[in-house]
Write an enzyme that holds these catalytic residues in place. Structure first.
Site: not given
Length: 200
Positions: A36, A88, A110, A114, A146, A181
């Site tokens: 994950e 990362d 993330d 923008k 989302d 969420e």
């Protein structure tokens, strides 16, 4: 960061792996591998690990309170099949052996909403190609966002990947409904899940 999370971080060495080449040697048994990327506070990964004790579960994240939370949950539940990489996702995944992973999960990366920041999004062409290399045949990647522009991007990059098939899906049982969420839904955000399988 809570005191409990800070205390748990002191035991990160008991769980940490620094790169994907250490996955096999970090466990004393053979079994499927699930990764994950961006596990947040670790709730979904802990649930997955508890439901699948035979699976080698790797959580990859740089968020220290989340890492502390994951360690604490593993200790409370007595889970021995979780390892953690504090880096990362792109960097870690590149070090994983090709065709060695059964499941990859990327929930709510993330969105970088923008336009000038959109190139920073994790799920892009390079990342998708990397996933395709690391997954075993019939391995799965599950994603959720989302952000509708990000959902469009995910769908587009996977559509160009000829050895992956799938698309939008129902929420998989492993993905718990998180506070993030729930907050997004309250703000009127639509959540889009994806599931893709490596077919060859």
């Amino acid at each position: 960061m809570t005191k409990a999370q800070s205390s748990a971080l002191e035991r990160l060495n008991d769980y940490e792996i620094t790169d994907g080449a250490q996955i096999s040697s970090s466990f004393d048994y053979q079994g499927p591998v699930a990764i994950e990327i961006g596990f947040g506070m670790g709730h979904s990964l802990v649930r997955y690990a508890a439901m699948n004790p035979e699976v080698k579960c790797i959580g990859v994240d740089v968020y220290l309170p989340g890492i502390g939370s994951l360690i604490r949950q593993c200790e409370i539940q007595g889970l021995c099949n979780v390892r953690i990489s504090n880096q990362d996702g792109n960097s870690f995944l590149k070090t994983v052996e090709d065709e060695s992973v059964d499941t990859i999960m990327v929930f709510f990366p993330d969105p970088w909403p923008k336009k000038r920041h959109s190139k920073r999004r994790l799920v892009n062409e390079e990342f998708c190609n990397c996933i395709a290399r690391k997954l075993k045949e019939n391995g799965y990647v599950y994603l959720a966002t989302d952000s509708l522009p990000y959902a469009d991007q995910i769908e587009a990059v996977f559509a160009r990947q000829t050895i992956m098939e799938g698309g939008k899906s129902d929420r998989p049982p492993v993905r718990l409904e998180s506070r993030y969420e729930i907050r997004g839904l309250q703000l009127g955000h639509d959540v889009v899940d994806f599931a893709y399988c490596k077919i060859t």
